[in-house]
Design a protein around this motif. Structure first.
Motif, PDB file in Angstrom:
ATOM      1  N   MET A   1       0.767  -1.296   0.195  1.00  0.00           N
ATOM      2  CA  MET A   1       0.052   0.016   0.019  1.00  0.00           C
ATOM      3  C   MET A   1       0.738   0.997   0.174  1.00  0.00           C
ATOM      4  O   MET A   1       1.602   1.405   0.989  1.00  0.00           O
ATOM      5  CB  MET A   1      -0.814   0.076   1.258  1.00  0.00           C
ATOM      6  N   VAL A   2       0.730   2.060  -1.110  1.00  0.00           N
ATOM      7  CA  VAL A   2       1.382   3.243  -1.305  1.00  0.00           C
ATOM      8  C   VAL A   2       0.584   4.545  -0.921  1.00  0.00           C
ATOM      9  O   VAL A   2      -0.484   4.621  -1.277  1.00  0.00           O
ATOM     10  CB  VAL A   2       1.901   3.508  -2.559  1.00  0.00           C
ATOM     11  N   PHE A   6      -1.993  13.118   0.061  1.00  0.00           N
ATOM     12  CA  PHE A   6      -3.243  13.641   0.873  1.00  0.00           C
ATOM     13  C   PHE A   6      -3.524  12.737   2.008  1.00  0.00           C
ATOM     14  O   PHE A   6      -3.813  13.084   2.995  1.00  0.00           O
ATOM     15  CB  PHE A   6      -4.322  13.757   0.157  1.00  0.00           C
ATOM     16  N   ASN A   7      -2.799  11.358   1.881  1.00  0.00           N
ATOM     17  CA  ASN A   7      -3.037  10.436   3.079  1.00  0.00           C
ATOM     18  C   ASN A   7      -2.213  10.829   4.160  1.00  0.00           C
ATOM     19  O   ASN A   7      -2.558  10.846   5.319  1.00  0.00           O
ATOM     20  CB  ASN A   7      -2.654   9.075   2.442  1.00  0.00           C
ATOM     21  N   ILE A  52      -7.194  10.221  11.472  1.00  0.00           N
ATOM     22  CA  ILE A  52      -6.050   9.230  11.007  1.00  0.00           C
ATOM     23  C   ILE A  52      -6.535   8.194  10.305  1.00  0.00           C
ATOM     24  O   ILE A  52      -6.123   7.533   9.235  1.00  0.00           O
ATOM     25  CB  ILE A  52      -5.467   8.724  12.289  1.00  0.00           C
ATOM     26  N   VAL A  53      -7.817   7.444  10.789  1.00  0.00           N
ATOM     27  CA  VAL A  53      -8.444   6.228  10.030  1.00  0.00           C
ATOM     28  C   VAL A  53      -8.650   6.702   8.503  1.00  0.00           C
ATOM     29  O   VAL A  53      -8.265   5.652   7.776  1.00  0.00           O
ATOM     30  CB  VAL A  53      -9.561   5.765  10.660  1.00  0.00           C
ATOM     31  N   LEU A  54      -9.123   7.789   8.369  1.00  0.00           N
ATOM     32  CA  LEU A  54      -9.664   8.001   7.071  1.00  0.00           C
ATOM     33  C   LEU A  54      -8.193   8.294   6.022  1.00  0.00           C
ATOM     34  O   LEU A  54      -8.259   7.790   4.904  1.00  0.00           O
ATOM     35  CB  LEU A  54     -10.379   9.405   7.071  1.00  0.00           C
ATOM     36  N   VAL A  58      -8.588   5.827   2.954  1.00  0.00           N
ATOM     37  CA  VAL A  58      -9.093   6.594   1.455  1.00  0.00           C
ATOM     38  C   VAL A  58      -7.914   6.322   0.751  1.00  0.00           C
ATOM     39  O   VAL A  58      -6.759   6.522   0.894  1.00  0.00           O
ATOM     40  CB  VAL A  58      -9.110   7.983   2.017  1.00  0.00           C
ATOM     41  N   THR A  59      -8.232   5.842  -0.376  1.00  0.00           N
ATOM     42  CA  THR A  59      -7.165   5.674  -1.550  1.00  0.00           C
ATOM     43  C   THR A  59      -7.157   6.641  -2.830  1.00  0.00           C
ATOM     44  O   THR A  59      -8.260   7.107  -3.105  1.00  0.00           O
ATOM     45  CB  THR A  59      -7.168   4.257  -1.813  1.00  0.00           C
TER      46      THR A  59
END
Length: 59
Positions: A1-2, A6-7, A52-54, A58-59
């Motif tokens: 997972m990259v 924005f993440n 944090i979870v979002l 979110v990808t």
């Protein structure tokens, strides 16, 4: 997972909000506030965790 930029930004903002909320809960020594003011501190900490979870989901 990259993680995209924005993440990383969401995770950083979430960490800041969560730490701010937890710190304000822990540093309420000598202060008296009503239930709504104390509840805001807990909601702020919870909102930081949600951000944090979002940032992770979110990808």
């Amino acid at each position: 997972m990259v993680l995209q930029w924005f993440n990383v930004v969401l995770i950083a903002i979430g960490i800041y909000v969560a730490v701010d909320g937890v710190a304000s809960v822990l540093v309420k020594h000598g202060q008296y506030h009503n239930m709504w003011f104390d509840g805001e501190r807990y909601v702020r900490a919870l909102a930081g965790i949600v951000i944090i979870v979002l940032g992770i989901v979110v990808t």
